[in-house]
Design a protein around this motif. Structure first.
Motif, mmCIF file in Angstrom:
data_model
loop_
_atom_site.group_PDB
_atom_site.id
_atom_site.type_symbol
_atom_site.label_atom_id
_atom_site.label_comp_id
_atom_site.label_asym_id
_atom_site.label_seq_id
_atom_site.Cartn_x
_atom_site.Cartn_y
_atom_site.Cartn_z
ATOM 1 N N PHE A 197 34.524 49.213 33.871
ATOM 2 C CA PHE A 197 34.584 48.752 35.254
ATOM 3 C C PHE A 197 35.438 49.757 36.023
ATOM 4 N N THR A 198 34.833 50.505 36.933
ATOM 5 C CA THR A 198 35.538 51.553 37.666
ATOM 6 C C THR A 198 35.428 51.313 39.167
ATOM 7 N N ASP A 199 36.575 51.378 39.861
ATOM 8 C CA ASP A 199 36.595 51.221 41.327
ATOM 9 C C ASP A 199 35.884 49.937 41.758
ATOM 10 N N ALA A 200 36.057 48.887 40.987
ATOM 11 C CA ALA A 200 35.390 47.624 41.286
ATOM 12 C C ALA A 200 36.383 46.605 41.836
ATOM 13 N N LYS A 201 35.908 45.765 42.753
ATOM 14 C CA LYS A 201 36.705 44.654 43.260
ATOM 15 C C LYS A 201 36.111 43.369 42.703
ATOM 16 N N LEU A 202 36.908 42.683 41.889
ATOM 17 C CA LEU A 202 36.465 41.435 41.276
ATOM 18 C C LEU A 202 37.065 40.280 42.067
ATOM 19 N N ILE A 203 36.224 39.548 42.796
ATOM 20 C CA ILE A 203 36.691 38.483 43.685
ATOM 21 C C ILE A 203 36.194 37.134 43.187
ATOM 22 N N ASP A 204 37.125 36.243 42.855
ATOM 23 C CA ASP A 204 36.793 34.904 42.337
ATOM 24 C C ASP A 204 35.862 34.981 41.131
ATOM 25 N N VAL A 205 36.069 35.990 40.312
ATOM 26 C CA VAL A 205 35.264 36.196 39.104
ATOM 27 C C VAL A 205 35.862 35.402 37.950
ATOM 28 N N LYS A 206 35.004 34.920 37.049
ATOM 29 C CA LYS A 206 35.451 34.267 35.827
ATOM 30 C C LYS A 206 35.079 35.132 34.632
ATOM 31 N N LEU A 207 36.074 35.437 33.807
ATOM 32 C CA LEU A 207 35.855 36.165 32.562
ATOM 33 C C LEU A 207 36.294 35.230 31.440
ATOM 34 N N ASP A 226 39.847 34.558 36.949
ATOM 35 C CA ASP A 226 40.313 33.639 35.907
ATOM 36 C C ASP A 226 39.883 34.177 34.544
ATOM 37 N N PHE A 227 40.872 34.485 33.667
ATOM 38 C CA PHE A 227 40.595 35.019 32.337
ATOM 39 C C PHE A 227 40.652 33.909 31.280
ATOM 40 N N LYS A 228 40.084 32.788 31.547
ATOM 41 C CA LYS A 228 40.189 31.609 30.687
ATOM 42 C C LYS A 228 39.677 31.867 29.277
ATOM 43 N N TYR A 229 40.551 31.669 28.296
ATOM 44 C CA TYR A 229 40.236 31.789 26.877
ATOM 45 C C TYR A 229 39.723 33.173 26.474
ATOM 46 N N SER A 230 40.023 34.205 27.243
ATOM 47 C CA SER A 230 39.573 35.549 26.890
ATOM 48 C C SER A 230 40.635 36.289 26.083
#
Length: 312
Positions: A197-207, A226-230
């Motif tokens: 992931f390069t020069d990316a904007k992660l907005i309200d993303v779930k991982l 949100d990095f839930k359980y990652s």
């Protein structure tokens, strides 16, 4: 509970998805032999795994019950019973309307390795149970689309619009996300080893439930992620920006945030604090990081080493 019936149902839908036992096992983080035992009726998955199977195979959880009956056959017979409808369908296939052309972009269960989707517009489409290894989605607008239980190994998502997309139980090894639009995107139980992931904007993303130990993030902004359980153990997040991010249920041992900016970031788990969790927090490196006072206070209370941190 009829374990042979459940095994045959797993085998049936797996084959319909053009998925091998090994591919299914990889998505469940188990051995292919375990899948084989299920399908032969020699053992049965537990309830947690049943839920994962339903998600990966794209079926309702009730599919695995003894009383479940499909309505697909009835619907199919009803559809072909009317000759007038058949003639109309033939005409539309010969000269499809704009709406019909859009429907033809459902590629679930297809073998499309190294396909060229660059620059296409395909909103709310399904790429479920598909072979998409090495495919090019660069610059495409895939808003609202779903990728479930697919091989998307080495795919190119550079500049792709993945707003409101769901990527669940996929193999995304070595995929590229350079300047990708990631808004309310969900990554769940997917393999992201070597993905960049390069020069990316992660907005309200779930991982969620994702192994990120070998994922590469460069010059990214995480806003409301949100990095839930990652699993982020040993992950380098140096120089990145984190705003309103939740690491509450993530594994963070030996992760580094050197030179990162953290504002309103939560590291406190929702479950009871344990000595093991305190020890894990102490292994995280924040050298040169900048953070607001509330984030600093939370980390300090958890025993993090913050001697080289400055306030925003």
């Amino acid at each position: 509970m009829d374990i042979k019936m459940i095994g045959s149902k797993i085998a049936k839908v797996r084959k319909e998805k053009n998925m091998s036992q090994s591919q299914l096992a990889q998505l469940l983080f188990i051995s292919p032999q375990a899948v084989g035992k299920w399908e032969r009726g020699e053992s049965i998955p537990d309830i947690v795994t049943i839920n994962q199977l339903a998600e990966i195979l794209g079926v309702d959880l009730n599919y695995f019950s003894e009383n479940f009956q499909s309505t697909y056959d009835e619907a199919a017979f009803k559809a072909i019973d009317d000759n007038e409808d058949i003639e109309q369908t033939d005409q539309e296939v010969a000269n499809p309307s704009r709406e019909e052309r859009q429907l033809l972009t459902n590629f679930s269960g297809s073998s499309l390795s190294e396909s060229d989707f660059a620059g296409v517009t395909a909103h709310k489409r399904k790429f479920n149970g598909s072979a998409l290894r090495g495919s090019d989605f660069s610059g495409a607008d895939l808003t609202g689309s779903s990728f479930t239980a697919s091989d998307v190994h080495e795919a190119n998502f550079d500049g792709t619009n993945l707003t409101d997309c769901t990527l669940s139980a996929n193999d995304l090894t070595n995929a590229s996300f350079n300047k990708t639009i990631l808004i309310r995107t969900t990554f769940s139980a997917s393999g992201l080893a070597g993905a960049t992931f390069t020069d990316a904007k992660l907005i309200d993303v779930k991982l969620a439930k994702t192994d990120l130990r070998k994922t590469v993030f460069k010059n990214c902004v995480f806003n409301g992620v949100d990095f839930k359980y990652s699993d982020l153990r040993g992950l380098c997040l140096d120089g990145q920006t984190f705003i309103g991010v939740k690491f509450d249920k993530a594994a963070l041992n030996d992760a580094t945030f050197n030179g990162a900016t953290l504002k309103n970031v939560s590291f406190r788990p929702t479950y009871a604090l344990t000595n093991k969790y305190y020890r894990a927090i102490k292994t995280i490196c924040f050298d040169g990081a900048m953070m607001d006072k509330l984030t600093y206070a939370e980390l300090k209370g958890l025993g993090a080493e913050l001697s080289k941190v400055t306030f925003i």
